[in-house]
Design a protein around this motif. Structure first.
Motif, PDB file in Angstrom:
ATOM      1  N   LYS A   1      18.287 -59.919   8.591  1.00 42.36           N
ATOM      2  CA  LYS A   1      17.825 -59.625   7.234  1.00 42.36           C
ATOM      3  C   LYS A   1      18.897 -60.051   6.248  1.00 42.36           C
ATOM      4  CE  LYS A   1      14.720 -55.739   8.219  1.00 42.36           C
ATOM      5  NZ  LYS A   1      14.742 -55.932   9.685  1.00 42.36           N
TER       6      LYS A   1
ATOM      7  N   SER B   1      13.583 -61.529   5.606  1.00 41.83           N
ATOM      8  CA  SER B   1      13.974 -61.729   7.004  1.00 41.83           C
ATOM      9  C   SER B   1      14.107 -63.210   7.298  1.00 41.83           C
ATOM     10  CB  SER B   1      12.936 -61.123   7.953  1.00 41.83           C
ATOM     11  OG  SER B   1      12.878 -59.727   7.815  1.00 41.83           O
TER      12      SER B   1
ATOM     13  N   ASN C   1       7.805 -61.316   5.865  1.00 40.75           N
ATOM     14  CA  ASN C   1       9.183 -61.790   5.809  1.00 40.75           C
ATOM     15  C   ASN C   1       9.905 -61.414   4.518  1.00 40.75           C
ATOM     16  OD1 ASN C   1       9.100 -63.126   8.361  1.00 40.75           O
ATOM     17  ND2 ASN C   1       7.925 -64.775   7.392  1.00 40.75           N
ATOM     18  N   TRP C   2       9.172 -61.123   3.482  1.00 42.41           N
ATOM     19  CA  TRP C   2       9.767 -60.784   2.187  1.00 42.41           C
ATOM     20  C   TRP C   2       9.626 -59.275   1.998  1.00 42.41           C
ATOM     21  CZ3 TRP C   2       8.045 -63.189  -3.160  1.00 42.41           C
ATOM     22  CH2 TRP C   2       9.027 -62.891  -4.119  1.00 42.41           C
ATOM     23  N   HIS C   3      10.735 -58.551   2.142  1.00 49.75           N
ATOM     24  CA  HIS C   3      10.672 -57.096   2.216  1.00 49.75           C
ATOM     25  C   HIS C   3      10.649 -56.421   0.853  1.00 49.75           C
ATOM     26  CE1 HIS C   3      11.156 -57.405   6.484  1.00 49.75           C
ATOM     27  NE2 HIS C   3      12.304 -58.044   6.358  1.00 49.75           N
TER      28      HIS C   3
ATOM     29  N   GLN D   1      15.339 -58.954  -0.749  1.00 52.92           N
ATOM     30  CA  GLN D   1      15.644 -58.893   0.678  1.00 52.92           C
ATOM     31  C   GLN D   1      14.515 -59.520   1.465  1.00 52.92           C
ATOM     32  OE1 GLN D   1      15.259 -55.329   3.478  1.00 52.92           O
ATOM     33  NE2 GLN D   1      17.458 -55.260   3.017  1.00 52.92           N
TER      34      GLN D   1
ATOM     35  N   ASP E   1      20.069 -59.951   2.074  1.00 47.65           N
ATOM     36  CA  ASP E   1      19.965 -59.554   0.672  1.00 47.65           C
ATOM     37  C   ASP E   1      20.695 -60.596  -0.170  1.00 47.65           C
ATOM     38  OD1 ASP E   1      18.952 -56.528   0.277  1.00 47.65           O
ATOM     39  OD2 ASP E   1      20.035 -56.677   2.182  1.00 47.65           O
TER      40      ASP E   1
END
Length: 678
Positions: free
Chosen positions: A339, A333, A280-282, A331, A341
């Motif tokens: 998504k 999700s 989930n944490w891009h 960024q 930012d």
């Protein structure tokens, strides 16, 4: 089109007027079989949508390969430049100027120091030292700093990626041309999957050019830049980089009363990037930077002193500006379709000045006259609503302040603070496999910049000065666009319409040391225009292209034209590519501009009448000797036309120009470039 990877060798091809071209099979009604890089860029196409452009600024371009950031931007439909000599023109996009354009180099700001923008931000940018140029039109992103009502421009360097057993990468070029043009650039990287070291450097020089009549235009310049970066990449998702750079130069200006004899730059930055942290944490990005500009001007080093140039004696001026800043963004999700930012950025900028006769200013202390601070928080959300529909929205809040330190100012030691709000909402719709559409509504509130608060002689009637009276500018704009990619044709279009409340306008009147006094005020304005690009594959080897750009503006307060709006411009191109050879022709057609606002403009230029239309033809050819070596040659203004752009400055009387006579562009210009990559 995906981002252009670092130091990718170019294949045998060429660029046409509006796009990076595709190579087609013999049957032009089949799908393109490969995407190739142009050897010579005449213009660039939008990536994904007409809203966003991405290109490789290392590529040779036509007209003559770019000397600075503004020069390169002129290959993009909608961009123009205020010419005042041979280099360091000031970019204008859709008729909008100055801080309405957010201009970043490696995600950092370097605003320049000259009160007349002799050293505008793009003058410190050598395009060939960067891997990627991104342009986002209009107020359609909030990720990259405050005030970007007209657009966002990012010159960026990517981390090098090394193939197994290839620890060295190199990209170098040499350009020679008319008027003593002589450029050298080199980009060397050494490393592996765990670390890298990289050095980019360029040296560029030109003498005064001649116009189509054979008359010399004072315009010589030289500049150099060197940047070094060391990075650690412990895995493919992590990057830590420390970079430092320096540069300097000089430039003679036919359109100014003084020349730039020093453009000293110093830059330091620390950058961290981490991607794919978990499902989930891009990613997370963090950066700290420091940019310093030290700029000297005088009226005798690069010209013979002449009191008719606007100053009665030899004068010098030294200004500097230090800018510290940082950015933190992440960024993640919210769901598989959404998504987000979020982040913050900050910048602190200090301006100082010292002046004197001849070179006596060097014995004087630097005196701080202005200090700017801005901290912004932002968020941008992307929602994939359906397979064919995406909604993007963003919001930004900026906390801005500026303090007047001028001893002689009636607002000495006063501080201005403003809380400014910006945001946008955009729909991107895929209408079919070949056609996509977008429509967005954006709003930006922009704090007046240094040139609008401190450069004018006067503010609005009855006020103490510009610092006391000028309000923040507020732009509300609708942007729409369409792109259609078929077998043999590629069409894109973008359009905008906007209302600018408290547009910051300069008025010039006779008087003052330089022959005119500037007064700045707020008016309301209405703007609209757009860009169109079409490319058609005539066969597997031949391609035809065109772009059209138009801007229109009206001062609705005074019911007259908005000043400094470029005229309608069309570019037509015909290109040929086969095997290792490519060739092309570019015909640029610029209409007359009959809409103008006499003696009104911006801190750099003003309208002093209508301008005539003109057209020029440019030709080039290129040869890819092998995967590492290519050659390109060209001739600009083939018929040696004598012409001037509507936005060109008036020539300075010290060089013998009559009043309100704009400087001419170069006459016939030959150039050749050799590029080596491995």
């Amino acid at each position: 089109m995906s981002y252009i990877h670092y130091l990718r060798p170019c294949s045998a091809a060429m660029a046409l007027c509006c796009v990076y071209p595709y190579a087609y099979a013999a049957d032009t009604h089949t799908a393109p079989t490969k995407l190739f890089d142009p050897l010579v860029v005449t213009s660039v196409k939008p990536d994904q949508t007409p809203l966003r452009f991405v290109t490789d600024p290392k590529q040779p371009r036509q007209p003559l390969p770019a000397s600075d950031g503004s020069d390169y931007l002129s290959t993009i439909a909608g961009f123009s430049a205020i010419r005042n000599g041979g280099s360091n023109g000031d970019p204008i996009f859709r008729g909008m100027f100055g801080s309405r354009l957010a201009i970043l180099a490696n995600n950092s700001y370097m605003p320049g120091a000259c009160p007349s923008r002799m050293d505008n931000p793009t003058s410190y940018i050598s395009p060939q030292n960067f891997d990627e140029l991104e342009v986002i039109k209009g107020p359609q992103t909030v990720l990259w700093g405050p005030g970007a009502s007209a657009g966002t421009i990012r010159f960026d360097r990517k981390a090098p990626v090394f193939a197994e057993g290839q620890p060295v990468q190199f990209d170098g070029s040499f350009t020679g041309g008319s008027w003593g043009r002589n450029d050298q650039s080199a980009d060397l990287a050494v490393g592996n999957s765990q670390y890298y070291a990289r050095i980019t450097a360029n040296n560029s020089h030109s003498q005064d050019y001649e116009d189509g009549n054979g008359d010399k235009v004072p315009s010589k310049w030289k500049k150099w830049n060197t940047d070094v970066a060391v990075g650690v990449t412990p895995n493919e998702d992590t990057r830590i980089e420390l970079s430092a750079g320096a540069g300097d130069g000089e430039a003679r200006y036919a359109g100014r009363g003084m020349d730039g004899v020093k453009f000293k730059r110093q830059s330091v930055a620390l950058r961290f990037e981490q991607e794919n942290i978990n499902d989930n944490w891009h990613k997370i990005e963090a950066q700290l930077y420091y940019n310093y500009a030290d700029h000297d001007m005088d009226n005798f080093s690069l010209r013979e002193f002449n009191p008719s140039g606007g100053m009665m004696m030899p004068m010098t001026s030294n200004v500097d500006r230090a800018t510290w800043g940082g950015r933190l963004a992440t960024q993640f999700s919210l769901s598989s379709e959404v998504k987000l930012d979020v982040g913050l950025d900050t910048q602190h900028s200090r301006h100082r000045a010292r002046r004197g006769m001849l070179n006596t200013h060097r014995d004087k202390p630097r005196v701080k006259d202005a200090q700017f601070e801005n901290t912004g928080v932002f968020s941008e959300l992307r929602w994939q609503a359906t397979d064919t529909q995406e909604i993007i929205a963003g919001m930004r809040v900026d906390f801005a302040s500026v303090k007047d330190y001028r001893d002689t100012s009636p607002t000495h030691n006063q501080r201005r603070t403003d809380t400014l709000y910006s945001g946008f909402l955009r729909l991107e719709q895929k209408l079919s496999d070949a056609t996509s559409f977008y429509a967005g509504l954006g709003h930006v509130q922009r704090m007046p910049d240094y040139w609008e608060l401190f450069s004018p002689n006067m503010g609005t009637p009855g006020s103490k000065n510009a610092f006391d009276s000028i309000k923040p500018e507020k732009t509300t704009q609708v942007d729409i666009g369409l792109q259609h990619k078929a077998d043999a044709v590629d069409i894109w279009a973008s359009a905008y319409v906007g209302h600018v409340q408290d547009f910051i306008l300069f008025n010039y009147r006779p008087g003052g040391m330089m022959g005119s006094m500037s007064q700045v005020s707020n008016v309301n304005a209405r703007i609209f225009g757009g860009e169109l690009g079409v490319e058609y594959a005539l066969s597997s080897a031949w391609k035809l292209g065109t772009t059209v750009a138009y801007s229109w503006g009206k001062n609705t307060t005074d019911h007259q034209a908005l000043p400094q709006i470029p005229p309608l411009e069309t570019r037509l191109s015909l290109g040929y590519e086969s095997g290792k050879w490519s060739a092309g022709a570019l015909w640029r057609i610029v209409s007359k501009q009959s809409r103008y606002a006499l003696n009104q403009g911006n801190v750099v230029g003003k309208d002093f009448g209508p301008s005539g239309g003109f057209s020029t033809l440019a030709l080039h050819t290129a040869y890819q000797a092998n995967k590492n070596l290519s050659f390109s040659v060209g001739v600009d203004n083939v018929f040696n036309r004598t012409y001037s752009e509507h936005l060109n400055l008036a020539g300075n009387a010290g060089f013998g120009y009559a009043s309100n006579t704009s400087i001419n562009n170069p006459g016939r210009t030959l150039w050749a470039t050799m590029r080596v990559t491995f």
